[in-house]
Write a protein that holds these residues in place. Sequence first.
Motif, PDB file in Angstrom:
ATOM      1  N   TYR A   1      40.158  62.287  28.448  1.00 34.16           N
ATOM      2  CA  TYR A   1      39.012  62.266  29.356  1.00 34.16           C
ATOM      3  C   TYR A   1      38.505  63.692  29.589  1.00 34.16           C
ATOM      4  N   ARG A   2      37.167  63.840  29.523  1.00 37.19           N
ATOM      5  CA  ARG A   2      36.531  65.127  29.800  1.00 37.19           C
ATOM      6  C   ARG A   2      35.872  65.065  31.171  1.00 37.19           C
ATOM      7  N   GLU A   3      36.204  66.005  32.021  1.00 38.64           N
ATOM      8  CA  GLU A   3      35.688  66.036  33.384  1.00 38.64           C
ATOM      9  C   GLU A   3      34.162  65.926  33.397  1.00 38.64           C
ATOM     10  N   GLY A   4      33.674  65.067  34.279  1.00 39.53           N
ATOM     11  CA  GLY A   4      32.243  64.867  34.415  1.00 39.53           C
ATOM     12  C   GLY A   4      31.695  63.719  33.595  1.00 39.53           C
ATOM     13  N   SER A   5      32.470  63.212  32.652  1.00 39.21           N
ATOM     14  CA  SER A   5      32.030  62.079  31.832  1.00 39.21           C
ATOM     15  C   SER A   5      32.259  60.776  32.583  1.00 39.21           C
ATOM     16  N   PRO A   6      31.451  59.749  32.297  1.00 39.07           N
ATOM     17  CA  PRO A   6      31.624  58.460  32.978  1.00 39.07           C
ATOM     18  C   PRO A   6      32.953  57.793  32.625  1.00 39.07           C
ATOM     19  N   CYS A   7      33.466  57.039  33.553  1.00 37.72           N
ATOM     20  CA  CYS A   7      34.638  56.196  33.311  1.00 37.72           C
ATOM     21  C   CYS A   7      34.120  54.771  33.164  1.00 37.72           C
ATOM     22  N   VAL A   8      34.616  54.052  32.160  1.00 38.79           N
ATOM     23  CA  VAL A   8      34.151  52.691  31.918  1.00 38.79           C
ATOM     24  C   VAL A   8      35.316  51.752  31.639  1.00 38.79           C
ATOM     25  N   TYR A   9      35.038  50.468  31.844  1.00 39.73           N
ATOM     26  CA  TYR A   9      35.950  49.385  31.474  1.00 39.73           C
ATOM     27  C   TYR A   9      35.190  48.540  30.466  1.00 39.73           C
ATOM     28  N   ILE A  10      35.823  48.190  29.364  1.00 39.52           N
ATOM     29  CA  ILE A  10      35.200  47.345  28.344  1.00 39.52           C
ATOM     30  C   ILE A  10      35.968  46.036  28.284  1.00 39.52           C
ATOM     31  N   GLY A  11      35.259  44.916  28.387  1.00 35.92           N
ATOM     32  CA  GLY A  11      35.913  43.624  28.379  1.00 35.92           C
ATOM     33  C   GLY A  11      35.179  42.609  27.519  1.00 35.92           C
ATOM     34  N   MET A  12      35.783  41.412  27.430  1.00 31.80           N
ATOM     35  CA  MET A  12      35.238  40.310  26.632  1.00 31.80           C
ATOM     36  C   MET A  12      35.343  39.035  27.460  1.00 31.80           C
ATOM     37  N   THR A  13      34.343  38.164  27.315  1.00 32.91           N
ATOM     38  CA  THR A  13      34.331  36.913  28.061  1.00 32.91           C
ATOM     39  C   THR A  13      33.495  35.872  27.327  1.00 32.91           C
ATOM     40  N   PHE A  14      33.705  34.606  27.677  1.00 30.51           N
ATOM     41  CA  PHE A  14      32.813  33.565  27.163  1.00 30.51           C
ATOM     42  C   PHE A  14      31.741  33.263  28.202  1.00 30.51           C
ATOM     43  N   ARG A  15      31.812  33.920  29.340  1.00 37.23           N
ATOM     44  CA  ARG A  15      30.767  33.825  30.367  1.00 37.23           C
ATOM     45  C   ARG A  15      29.723  34.901  30.112  1.00 37.23           C
ATOM     46  N   THR A  16      28.674  34.930  30.910  1.00 42.78           N
ATOM     47  CA  THR A  16      27.727  36.035  30.795  1.00 42.78           C
ATOM     48  C   THR A  16      28.396  37.276  31.386  1.00 42.78           C
ATOM     49  N   PRO A  17      28.004  38.450  30.940  1.00 41.63           N
ATOM     50  CA  PRO A  17      28.575  39.656  31.524  1.00 41.63           C
ATOM     51  C   PRO A  17      28.379  39.718  33.045  1.00 41.63           C
ATOM     52  N   GLU A  18      27.247  39.248  33.527  1.00 40.80           N
ATOM     53  CA  GLU A  18      26.977  39.259  34.962  1.00 40.80           C
ATOM     54  C   GLU A  18      27.946  38.355  35.721  1.00 40.80           C
ATOM     55  N   GLU A  19      28.181  37.151  35.177  1.00 36.88           N
ATOM     56  CA  GLU A  19      29.134  36.239  35.821  1.00 36.88           C
ATOM     57  C   GLU A  19      30.542  36.847  35.836  1.00 36.88           C
ATOM     58  N   ARG A  20      30.936  37.445  34.719  1.00 44.93           N
ATOM     59  CA  ARG A  20      32.283  38.011  34.636  1.00 44.93           C
ATOM     60  C   ARG A  20      32.447  39.199  35.575  1.00 44.93           C
ATOM     61  N   PHE A  21      31.409  40.029  35.690  1.00 45.10           N
ATOM     62  CA  PHE A  21      31.468  41.161  36.608  1.00 45.10           C
ATOM     63  C   PHE A  21      31.665  40.665  38.042  1.00 45.10           C
ATOM     64  N   GLU A  22      30.920  39.628  38.424  1.00 47.17           N
ATOM     65  CA  GLU A  22      31.076  39.057  39.766  1.00 47.17           C
ATOM     66  C   GLU A  22      32.480  38.503  39.981  1.00 47.17           C
ATOM     67  N   GLN A  23      33.069  37.899  38.945  1.00 48.80           N
ATOM     68  CA  GLN A  23      34.450  37.427  39.058  1.00 48.80           C
ATOM     69  C   GLN A  23      35.406  38.585  39.324  1.00 48.80           C
ATOM     70  N   HIS A  24      35.252  39.666  38.570  1.00 46.73           N
ATOM     71  CA  HIS A  24      36.090  40.843  38.792  1.00 46.73           C
ATOM     72  C   HIS A  24      35.971  41.307  40.243  1.00 46.73           C
ATOM     73  N   LYS A  25      34.744  41.453  40.712  1.00 51.76           N
ATOM     74  CA  LYS A  25      34.521  41.993  42.057  1.00 51.76           C
ATOM     75  C   LYS A  25      35.052  41.069  43.148  1.00 51.76           C
ATOM     76  N   SER A  26      35.044  39.759  42.892  1.00 54.43           N
ATOM     77  CA  SER A  26      35.556  38.811  43.887  1.00 54.43           C
ATOM     78  C   SER A  26      37.071  38.636  43.805  1.00 54.43           C
ATOM     79  N   GLY A  27      37.686  39.210  42.767  1.00 50.50           N
ATOM     80  CA  GLY A  27      39.141  39.128  42.639  1.00 50.50           C
ATOM     81  C   GLY A  27      39.632  38.022  41.730  1.00 50.50           C
ATOM     82  N   TYR A  28      38.743  37.220  41.163  1.00 48.89           N
ATOM     83  CA  TYR A  28      39.155  36.126  40.280  1.00 48.89           C
ATOM     84  C   TYR A  28      39.457  36.661  38.883  1.00 48.89           C
ATOM     85  N   LYS A  29      40.715  36.539  38.469  1.00 48.92           N
ATOM     86  CA  LYS A  29      41.160  37.053  37.172  1.00 48.92           C
ATOM     87  C   LYS A  29      40.650  38.478  36.952  1.00 48.92           C
ATOM     88  N   ALA A  30      40.786  39.277  37.984  1.00 44.60           N
ATOM     89  CA  ALA A  30      40.171  40.593  37.996  1.00 44.60           C
ATOM     90  C   ALA A  30      41.064  41.674  37.409  1.00 44.60           C
TER      91      ALA A  30
END
Length: 115
Positions: free
Chosen positions: A42-71
Motif C-alpha cells: 500500500y502507498r500512502e494516500g492511495s484509495p483502499c478498496v474491497y473487490i467482491g463477487m455476487t449474483f445480486r446487483t452490486p448495489e444490493e450486495r453493498f447494502e447487504q454488507h452495510k446492514s451486516g448480512y453476510k458482510a
Amino acid sequence: MRATLENTLNGSNPKARYNIYVVELDSAVLSERRFVERNPDYREGSPCVYIGMTFRTPEERFEQHKSGYKAAKYVRKYGKRLKPRQYRSHNPMTYEDACNTIYELTLSMNYGYSA
C-alpha cells in the motif's frame, strides 16, 4: 477464456449471472493491523478498496454488507461507496470469468491500492 469472456460481455452466454463490484473504503481501515499486514505494498494516500463477487446487483450486495448480512468486516465498518467505473463494463459474467476478473483487478489495483 477469451471467447467465454467475449460471449459474456455481448450477452450471449446464459451462465453470465455474476457481478463483480468494487467498494471504496474509508482510510480509517488503515488502523486495522490485519488489513495493513495483508496489504504490504500500500502507498500512502492511495484509495483502499474491497473487490467482491455476487449474483445480486452490486448495489444490493453493498447494502447487504452495510446492514451486516453476510458482510465483510471491512466493508460493513469502512465501506463508503461503490466505484462503478471500476466494474460496470465487466458485468454480468460467468463464475469463472468473475473469479479471473477479480484476480486481474486486484493485481492492477495493487499498485498503490489496498485490495
